[in-house]
Design a protein around this motif. Sequence first.
Motif, PDB file in Angstrom:
ATOM      1  N   SER A  66      42.410  47.138  37.752  1.00  0.00           N
ATOM      2  CA  SER A  66      41.956  46.175  37.682  1.00  0.00           C
ATOM      3  C   SER A  66      42.966  44.921  38.662  1.00  0.00           C
ATOM      4  CB  SER A  66      41.939  45.173  36.264  1.00  0.00           C
ATOM      5  OG  SER A  66      43.361  45.245  36.212  1.00  0.00           O
ATOM      6  N   GLU A 118      47.746  38.985  38.131  1.00  0.00           N
ATOM      7  CA  GLU A 118      47.601  38.364  38.070  1.00  0.00           C
ATOM      8  C   GLU A 118      47.937  37.414  37.044  1.00  0.00           C
ATOM      9  OE1 GLU A 118      42.789  38.344  35.996  1.00  0.00           O
ATOM     10  OE2 GLU A 118      43.476  40.108  37.632  1.00  0.00           O
ATOM     11  N   ARG A 169      48.513  33.571  39.005  1.00  0.00           N
ATOM     12  CA  ARG A 169      46.867  32.269  37.836  1.00  0.00           C
ATOM     13  C   ARG A 169      47.612  31.392  37.873  1.00  0.00           C
ATOM     14  NH1 ARG A 169      42.072  33.162  36.160  1.00  0.00           N
ATOM     15  NH2 ARG A 169      41.098  35.338  36.780  1.00  0.00           N
ATOM     16  N   ASP A 185      39.666  31.879  39.071  1.00  0.00           N
ATOM     17  CA  ASP A 185      38.806  32.746  39.155  1.00  0.00           C
ATOM     18  C   ASP A 185      37.327  33.660  40.031  1.00  0.00           C
ATOM     19  OD1 ASP A 185      39.175  32.952  35.889  1.00  0.00           O
ATOM     20  OD2 ASP A 185      37.796  32.464  35.266  1.00  0.00           O
ATOM     21  N   TYR A 208      39.879  34.672  42.947  1.00  0.00           N
ATOM     22  CA  TYR A 208      40.376  36.059  42.332  1.00  0.00           C
ATOM     23  C   TYR A 208      38.955  37.322  42.529  1.00  0.00           C
ATOM     24  CZ  TYR A 208      45.119  36.051  40.996  1.00  0.00           C
ATOM     25  OH  TYR A 208      46.508  35.914  40.706  1.00  0.00           O
ATOM     26  N   LEU A 209      37.728  36.780  42.038  1.00  0.00           N
ATOM     27  CA  LEU A 209      36.503  37.939  41.974  1.00  0.00           C
ATOM     28  C   LEU A 209      36.190  37.694  43.618  1.00  0.00           C
ATOM     29  CD1 LEU A 209      33.187  37.549  40.162  1.00  0.00           C
ATOM     30  CD2 LEU A 209      32.977  37.503  42.862  1.00  0.00           C
ATOM     31  N   ARG A 241      38.761  41.309  42.791  1.00  0.00           N
ATOM     32  CA  ARG A 241      39.259  42.136  41.798  1.00  0.00           C
ATOM     33  C   ARG A 241      38.242  42.041  41.133  1.00  0.00           C
ATOM     34  NH1 ARG A 241      44.576  40.709  40.508  1.00  0.00           N
ATOM     35  NH2 ARG A 241      45.599  41.285  43.189  1.00  0.00           N
ATOM     36  N   ILE A 296      37.143  40.549  36.622  1.00  0.00           N
ATOM     37  CA  ILE A 296      37.137  39.087  36.431  1.00  0.00           C
ATOM     38  C   ILE A 296      36.201  38.172  35.673  1.00  0.00           C
ATOM     39  CG2 ILE A 296      37.048  36.750  37.947  1.00  0.00           C
ATOM     40  CD1 ILE A 296      39.375  38.657  37.499  1.00  0.00           C
ATOM     41  N   SER A 311      33.838  45.565  30.931  1.00  0.00           N
ATOM     42  CA  SER A 311      34.806  45.681  31.476  1.00  0.00           C
ATOM     43  C   SER A 311      35.159  46.945  31.346  1.00  0.00           C
ATOM     44  CB  SER A 311      35.741  44.981  30.496  1.00  0.00           C
ATOM     45  OG  SER A 311      37.480  45.006  31.170  1.00  0.00           O
ATOM     46  N   ALA A 359      33.177  41.456  37.161  1.00  0.00           N
ATOM     47  CA  ALA A 359      33.013  41.244  38.567  1.00  0.00           C
ATOM     48  C   ALA A 359      31.625  41.176  39.210  1.00  0.00           C
ATOM     49  CB  ALA A 359      34.286  41.303  39.367  1.00  0.00           C
TER      50      ALA A 359
END
Length: 216
Positions: A3, A124, A128, A143, A146-147, A152, A155, A190, A194
């Motif tokens: 991840s 992460e 964050r 978010d 990160y996406l 990632r 996310i 999951s 993302a």
Amino acid sequence: MNSDAPLTEDGLRHGAEALATMDPDLAQLLARFGVPPMWPREPGFATLVQIILEQQVSLKAAKTMFERLEQALRGVTPASVLGAGEDGLKTQGLTRQKARYCYELAHRVAEGELPLDRLHQWSEPEGRKALLAVPGLGPWSVDVYYLMALRRPDIWPQGDLALAVALQEVKGLEAPPTRDQQKRLSDPWSPWRAVAARLLWVHYLAARGDYAGSGR
């Protein structure tokens, strides 16, 4: 799937195909639109400024404001933002609040308090925590960074209004799901949340005649 590893084009395709086996609604989106765009953004200061500008306004309006700022400052860097000052940022159309947020972000990056060039090396939770300590960077902004910038794969952008509407439409819900409801809906996707978000963004844009298969 790691991840913390950046999403690649092959990973994006693999994730979309995996989601199609998990969820028939996402399978329909994949069949209709194909693999969604990556919509990558360059990691760093300018992208975070653009994300701040996107808060509570349309992406189109935020893009126009960012481009105007970029032209006026001859580049959106910590130095150029500090040089403009909050008053200078407001003359380019930023609200008082967003001018303060951008100026504070520039200050923290310039002083080395937020080493954005090393953020991808941190876990992460560490990254964050550092980003959320900056005024104006809430969970949604972090978010999205990160996406899209760190790419990632797992996310889910908390509180994204377009995703809430897309979920309502795709899942046939009576109302846009709350954040808690979005979490319950997205958790089964999951480690590809993302990718699911990208598929749903495509639906949202296409349903409004704004999807051309490229930039968001």
